[in-house]
Scaffold this active site. Structure first.
Site, PDB file in Angstrom:
ATOM      1  N   GLY A 110       0.839  -1.188   0.000  1.00 25.17           N
ATOM      2  CA  GLY A 110       0.000   0.000   0.000  1.00 25.17           C
ATOM      3  C   GLY A 110       0.879   1.244   0.000  1.00 25.17           C
ATOM      4  N   GLY A 138       0.850  -4.963   1.062  1.00 25.11           N
ATOM      5  CA  GLY A 138      -0.450  -4.937   0.405  1.00 25.11           C
ATOM      6  C   GLY A 138      -0.497  -5.765  -0.860  1.00 25.11           C
ATOM      7  N   GLU A 159       6.519  -5.121   7.377  1.00 23.72           N
ATOM      8  CA  GLU A 159       5.926  -3.944   8.021  1.00 23.72           C
ATOM      9  C   GLU A 159       6.503  -3.594   9.389  1.00 23.72           C
ATOM     10  OE1 GLU A 159       2.863  -5.417   5.082  1.00 23.72           O
ATOM     11  OE2 GLU A 159       4.300  -6.300   6.471  1.00 23.72           O
ATOM     12  N   ASP A 198      -0.499  -6.591   7.673  1.00 24.03           N
ATOM     13  CA  ASP A 198      -1.947  -6.391   7.698  1.00 24.03           C
ATOM     14  C   ASP A 198      -2.595  -7.054   6.488  1.00 24.03           C
ATOM     15  OD1 ASP A 198      -0.801  -4.583   5.912  1.00 24.03           O
ATOM     16  OD2 ASP A 198      -2.138  -2.930   6.437  1.00 24.03           O
TER      17      ASP A 198
END
Length: 437
Positions: free
Chosen positions: A69, A117, A140, A148
């Site tokens: 992301g 992502g 991350e 996530d």
């Protein structure tokens, strides 16, 4: 014919195959809100189309499928308030649920860099094709965030303590590693991808079985399953299980300090963990442990709550700024070390104080505790061991391998993985017997 609903996500149709093509090469296809919105919208549309047999999600470049992301914008955007940045994550997770519940066969071709992502934009689909050029990771914790996009669901299910290890360390997987770790369902040579796509375009039905048969046809084969297991982590799996089986990061660090059989690996792993955000490590481990017993919706909603709190913290802003914006690579995490963590505070802040403003609004009612398309992925080490334990002592290792091969319809890679697990299990058994003498 190629259409441009958003220049960064191209769509096209060839016969009854629909395409989503990520097209933001200068940013390694880092996902923005508008890109995710297009992906979710088109998947919902095609899922209800009689003219769609399968869907291919790919990149316009071989260098990167998707690097994650666009977290840089979520930090820069906080100059104008935090709500927009928080909602980016919330909306992303809602679209991850669309990925996880699309009924048509979706094939993600994850060639090149696939991180964060990008893993979420592939892992939830029933078919994920890696090549020798695939480089996959969930890094991350290095930027003060956490794995996530549904990672609390899939990292807690890929077998033994592998998910905890990969989630905490951000270890990079290459080529065959992506298949044997469970992130890819098939490994195909890069030069064969175009031919594979042509075959998918010629599919006569929208059945998973036909799609899988086509993918298996192009999958890389090995000649000797007993002596050719191209999985770079295989020699460390026992050490990973020994050291990452604990429920606090402090205990994991102490286990690594005590590790005797893989001392070099343990030393390197300690160095890696000590460079990460301590708070992110604690949050990540808690997410993975909780996610094991939660449904896909519960996991995504839990991650939405954690994200809404973590992206305003010092560690996230420091991590993204130092590593991705200024690239000075010297984040000042607070606290700076794991031994300074207040675990009670972390659990209360991230897992007990629920903020209704950021409850996920799912687009459909589908929910589950295990992926409904799991049979197309190689079984996890945990499931192999559980199944073998039910067979008793009457079968030889070769017979057990053949049984798994039949169960998985001759899936390429199954023999190699099962044989490796059996050999390591026998080694453990022999050690236990010797220790009792």
């Amino acid at each position: 014919m190629t259409k441009s609903y958003n220049s960064e996500v191209l769509t096209s149709e060839i016969f009854n195959t629909k395409y989503l093509i990520l097209n933001r090469p200068k940013a390694l296809n880092s996902l923005t809100g508008p890109m995710l919105a297009v992906m979710g919208k088109k998947l919902q549309e095609w899922d209800n189309s009689k003219d769609c047999n399968n869907i291919i999600v790919k990149s316009s470049t071989k260098k990167s499928f998707c690097a994650g992301g666009d977290v840089v914008q979520t930090v820069k955007g906080q100059e104008h308030g935090t709500l927009g940045s928080i909602l980016f994550f919330v909306r992303e997770y809602e679209i991850n649920h669309i990925f996880a519940t699309t009924k048509k066969p979706v094939v993600a071709i994850i060639e090149g860099i696939t991180m964060g992502g990008g893993v979420g934009a592939s892992m939830h689909f029933p078919f994920r094709v890696a090549t020798e050029n695939t480089l996959l990771a969930m890094p991350e914790t290095q930027i003060g965030l956490f794995p996530d996009v549904g990672a609390s669901f899939f990292l807690s299910r890929i077998g033994s303590e592998l998910g905890a290890y990969l989630g905490l360390t951000g270890t990079r997987l290459k080529g065959a590693d992506v298949l044997y770790s469970g992130f890819a369902t098939h490994l195909v040579n890069s030069k064969d991808i175009s031919s594979l796509e042509i075959k998918l375009q010629q599919a006569k039905t929208s059945s998973y079985e036909e799609t899988n048969a086509i993918l298996e046809q192009f999958s890389q084969k090995t000649d000797d399953y007993k002596n050719n297991y191209p999985y770079s982590l295989s020699k460390y799996l026992d050490a990973i299980n020994r050291c990452f089986c604990y429920n606090t990061v402090g205990e994991i660090l102490h286990a690594l300090e005590r590790e005797q059989e893989e001392k070099v690996w343990a030393k390197d792993t300690l160095k890696t963990l000590n460079s990460m955000s301590p708070s992110s490590l604690a949050v990540t481990l808690e997410l993975i442990r909780r996610g094991k017993s939660m449904s896909i919706k519960q996991c995504l909603d839990m991650e939405g709550q954690v994200a809404s709190k973590i992206i305003t913290t010092n560690d996230y802003i420091q991590g993204v700024t130092e590593l991705l914006i200024t690239k000075t690579k010297n984040p000042k995490f607070d606290p700076p070390t794991v031994d300074k963590l207040d675990l009670g505070f972390i659990k209360k802040k991230y897992f007990e104080d629920y903020d209704e403003r950021f409850r996920l609004e799912f687009k459909n009612s589908i929910d589950y505790h295990e992926y409904p398309h799991g049979e197309y992925t190689l079984p996890s080490e945990t499931s192999i061991v559980e199944h073998v334990s039910k067979l008793g002592q009457t079968l030889s290792n070769e017979q057990i391998v053949e049984r798994f091969d039949k169960m998985y319809n001759g899936k390429i890679g199954i023999k190699e993985k099962v044989w490796n697990v059996l050999q390591r299990t026998r080694k453990h058994h022999q050690k236990n017997l010797l220790s009792k003498l």
